[in-house]
Design an enzyme around this catalytic site. Structure first.
Site, short mmCIF file in Angstrom:
data_model
loop_
_atom_site.label_atom_id
_atom_site.label_comp_id
_atom_site.label_asym_id
_atom_site.label_seq_id
_atom_site.Cartn_x
_atom_site.Cartn_y
_atom_site.Cartn_z
N ARG A 15 -42.17 -15.56 12.33
CA ARG A 15 -41.42 -16.46 11.98
C ARG A 15 -41.93 -17.79 12.74
O ARG A 15 -40.61 -18.04 13.50
CB ARG A 15 -40.73 -16.63 10.33
CG ARG A 15 -40.45 -17.31 9.81
CD ARG A 15 -41.36 -17.46 8.62
NE ARG A 15 -41.40 -19.15 8.03
CZ ARG A 15 -42.44 -19.20 7.44
NH1 ARG A 15 -43.35 -18.54 6.60
NH2 ARG A 15 -41.78 -20.61 6.39
N ILE A 50 -31.26 -16.41 7.66
CA ILE A 50 -32.84 -16.59 9.10
C ILE A 50 -34.27 -16.60 7.91
O ILE A 50 -35.35 -16.97 8.22
CB ILE A 50 -32.17 -15.55 10.09
CG1 ILE A 50 -31.13 -15.92 10.46
CG2 ILE A 50 -33.30 -15.88 11.02
CD1 ILE A 50 -30.68 -15.15 11.88
N GLY A 64 -34.66 -17.45 5.13
CA GLY A 64 -35.56 -18.34 4.15
C GLY A 64 -35.86 -17.62 2.50
O GLY A 64 -34.81 -16.95 2.27
N GLU A 84 -12.81 2.90 -1.66
CA GLU A 84 -12.23 3.40 -0.29
C GLU A 84 -11.25 2.86 0.42
O GLU A 84 -10.36 2.88 1.49
CB GLU A 84 -12.43 4.13 1.19
CG GLU A 84 -13.56 5.43 0.04
CD GLU A 84 -14.08 6.47 0.61
OE1 GLU A 84 -13.70 6.53 2.37
OE2 GLU A 84 -15.16 7.16 0.74
N1 CAA Z 1 -1.11 9.57 5.54
C1 CAA Z 1 -0.36 10.26 4.64
N2 CAA Z 1 0.57 10.55 3.75
C2 CAA Z 1 0.86 8.81 3.45
C3 CAA Z 1 -0.77 7.84 4.27
C4 CAA Z 1 -1.43 8.31 4.66
N3 CAA Z 1 -2.29 7.93 5.34
N4 CAA Z 1 -0.20 6.57 3.44
C5 CAA Z 1 0.91 6.94 2.78
N5 CAA Z 1 1.52 8.22 2.33
C6 CAA Z 1 2.73 8.92 2.36
C7 CAA Z 1 3.89 7.86 2.20
O1 CAA Z 1 3.89 8.32 3.70
C8 CAA Z 1 4.86 8.24 0.90
O2 CAA Z 1 5.35 8.83 1.34
P1 CAA Z 1 7.08 9.13 1.67
O3 CAA Z 1 7.24 8.53 0.05
O4 CAA Z 1 6.81 11.34 1.35
O5 CAA Z 1 7.65 8.42 2.76
C9 CAA Z 1 3.63 8.68 -0.46
O6 CAA Z 1 2.23 8.72 -0.03
C10 CAA Z 1 3.39 6.83 -0.97
O7 CAA Z 1 3.08 6.64 -0.08
P2 CAA Z 1 3.99 4.62 -0.47
O8 CAA Z 1 4.81 4.23 -0.35
O9 CAA Z 1 3.43 3.63 1.20
O10 CAA Z 1 2.78 3.48 -1.59
P3 CAA Z 1 2.10 2.27 -2.27
O11 CAA Z 1 2.28 2.93 -3.91
O12 CAA Z 1 3.06 1.63 -1.21
O13 CAA Z 1 1.46 2.66 -1.59
C11 CAA Z 1 -0.83 2.40 -0.37
C12 CAA Z 1 0.25 2.89 -0.86
C13 CAA Z 1 -1.74 2.51 1.28
C14 CAA Z 1 -0.81 0.35 -1.57
C15 CAA Z 1 -2.24 3.07 -1.40
O14 CAA Z 1 -1.81 3.54 -3.00
C16 CAA Z 1 -3.39 2.83 -1.37
O15 CAA Z 1 -4.38 3.13 -0.46
N6 CAA Z 1 -4.53 1.90 -1.91
C17 CAA Z 1 -5.56 2.13 -2.34
C18 CAA Z 1 -6.05 3.76 -2.95
C19 CAA Z 1 -7.75 3.47 -2.70
O16 CAA Z 1 -8.35 3.42 -1.97
N7 CAA Z 1 -8.66 4.21 -3.34
C20 CAA Z 1 -10.04 4.05 -3.38
C21 CAA Z 1 -10.53 4.98 -4.08
S1 CAA Z 1 -11.23 6.41 -3.21
C22 CAA Z 1 -13.20 5.82 -3.51
O17 CAA Z 1 -13.22 5.32 -3.85
C23 CAA Z 1 -14.05 6.93 -3.35
C24 CAA Z 1 -15.70 7.17 -3.28
O18 CAA Z 1 -15.79 6.80 -4.55
C25 CAA Z 1 -15.96 5.86 -1.95
#
Ligand code: CAA
Length: 380
Positions: free
Chosen positions: A268, A337, A339, A363
């Site tokens: 361009r 860029i 436009g 996710e």
């Molecule tokens: N691996 C293993 N265990 C895990 C973990 C991980 N990555 N993350 C959390 N946990 C466990 C914790 O250890 C806890 O277990 P314990 O009580 O035994 O210790 C349990 O899970 C609960 O964890 P939290 O107390 O941390 O829970 P929370 O309510 O505070 O939530 C959060 C944590 C990270 C906010 C979670 O709720 C989260 O990831 N939310 C987002 C959900 C998401 O990503 N949704 C996307 C939908 S799917 C999608 O989009 C697919 C598609 O179609 C494209």
């Protein structure tokens, strides 16, 4: 530390690049406009081994590493993020979840068909009132001895109508909180399972996103993944890897928009010279290139962490947070860029800009990634 890719990784990159150019680029604009699922393209991706890239060949997978997967995801996403999300969900949520936590019977029955691309899978966690707050599951899976009775609604489910196999997260025992949640394999056609309306979306319009309704669906207990109450951890562990796939998708969207902007800026002309000769444009390209390279390093690092059995919760969340931000910023600049042409569908960058937005949402939103990152760095 050697940052160069191996011969094998370069071959996968080239194969994905060729596929994207030859099979995804034709009609990508029409599929977006008409919200048409890339059914033929996904079938071919399965035949080429892109639908079960990391799965063991004994379950019909390609037996590759996560780095190969993100390299392929970047190339496919440069051209068509609607197709690449199908690849991402099938590979890193559904196939990974089943291969890592499923029983041998579940792997034989479901994984073998998912990994070959014969059927597509869906991952069903989100609900009308449980998106980010994923422990607040309203969908119930009541234990009836040798089966569960599933009731509830799931929202924004990728592959909602096209999938044949659905991994559904549901609450069995509310008193136990997240420890009372289970993950069940549900098949299309099970009595009481209905596909809800298709969402009319801003971006990734070629992918089919639906709500799902479960009315007294009888699911055999043999379809539960992992031990009783493992469902929430299953979702979290699976999503940790899924986020690397979406980070790679965001990287690809950014890189695709950058490549188009770079090419356009050399063609361009304005004020008597190619616009790339104007510092205003050259500096934009410099910023885009630098940000994309930084995002790529984060994505590769997360993938290599997973391949080396290191914890990848933190690196995956950082990769997704940053790459999705770069996707948004880069695509906006690519439109700028271009436009006036950037605002026109034929030039692809407006679609990439619309597609970029979802990478900051699904996710785990960017805000959720910051929860994961901050908890990880503050825990010690
Ligand atoms: N691996 C293993 N265990 C895990 C973990 C991980 N990555 N993350 C959390 N946990 C466990 C914790 O250890 C806890 O277990 P314990 O009580 O035994 O210790 C349990 O899970 C609960 O964890 P939290 O107390 O941390 O829970 P929370 O309510 O505070 O939530 C959060 C944590 C990270 C906010 C979670 O709720 C989260 O990831 N939310 C987002 C959900 C998401 O990503 N949704 C996307 C939908 S799917 C999608 O989009 C697919 C598609 O179609 C494209």
């Amino acid at each position: 530390m050697d940052f160069s890719l191996s011969e094998e990784h370069l071959m996968i990159q080239q194969a994905a690049r060729d596929f994207a150019q030859q099979e995804l680029l034709p009609e990508v604009i029409e599929r977006d406009e008409e919200q048409r699922f890339p059914i033929e393209q996904v079938k071919k991706l399965g035949e080429l081994g892109f639908m079960g890239m990391m799965v063991d060949p004994k379950y019909n997978g390609s037996g590759m590493d996560t780095l190969s997967y993100v390299i392929a995801m970047e190339e496919l996403s440069k051209i068509d993020a609607s197709a690449s999300v199908v690849v991402s969900v099938n590979n890193s949520l559904v196939c990974y979840g089943l291969e890592t936590y499923g029983t041998e019977e579940q792997k034989q029955k479901y994984l073998t068909r998912l990994a070959s691309g014969e059927v597509i899978g869906a991952f069903c966690l989100s609900e009308p009132e449980a998106g980010s707050d994923a422990t607040s599951q309203k969908t119930t899976a009541i234990d009836k001895g040798d089966h569960y009775i599933l009731n509830g609604t799931k929202n924004w489910i990728t592959n909602g109508n096209t999938a044949e196999v659905y991994l559904v997260i549901a609450q069995t025992d509310r008193e136990k909180g997240h420890k009372g949640i289970n993950a069940l394999i549900v098949e299309k056609g099970m009595e009481g399972f209905e596909i809800g309306p298709k969402e009319n979306k801003l971006g990734i319009r070629g992918s089919d996103t639906h709500s799902l309704i479960f009315n007294d669906v009888k699911v055999p207990k043999t379809n539960r993944i992992g031990a009783d109450g493992f469902g929430f951890k299953f979702a979290m562990k699976t999503l940790a890897g899924g986020r690397i796939g979406i980070a790679a998708q965001a990287l690809g969207i950014a890189a695709g928009a950058y490549e188009l902007a770079l090419k356009y800026s050399k063609e361009r002309k304005a004020f008597g010279t190619e616009i790339s000769n104007h510092q205003a444009i050259a500096f934009k390209l410099a910023d885009m290139h630098t940000q994309i390279e930084a995002a790529r390093h984060l994505v590769y690092k997360a993938a290599v962490d997973k391949d080396n059995d290191h914890n990848y919760d933190l690196s995956g969340a950082m990769a997704k947070l940053y790459a999705s931000q770069v996707a948004m910023e880069t695509t906006v600049e690519a439109v700028q860029i271009h436009g006036g042409n950037g605002f026109v569908k034929d030039y692809h960058v407006e679609r990439l800009m619309r597609d970029a937005k979802i990478t900051q949402i699904y996710e785990g939103t960017s805000e959720i990634q910051k929860i994961v990152i901050s908890r990880s760095i503050l825990k010690d």
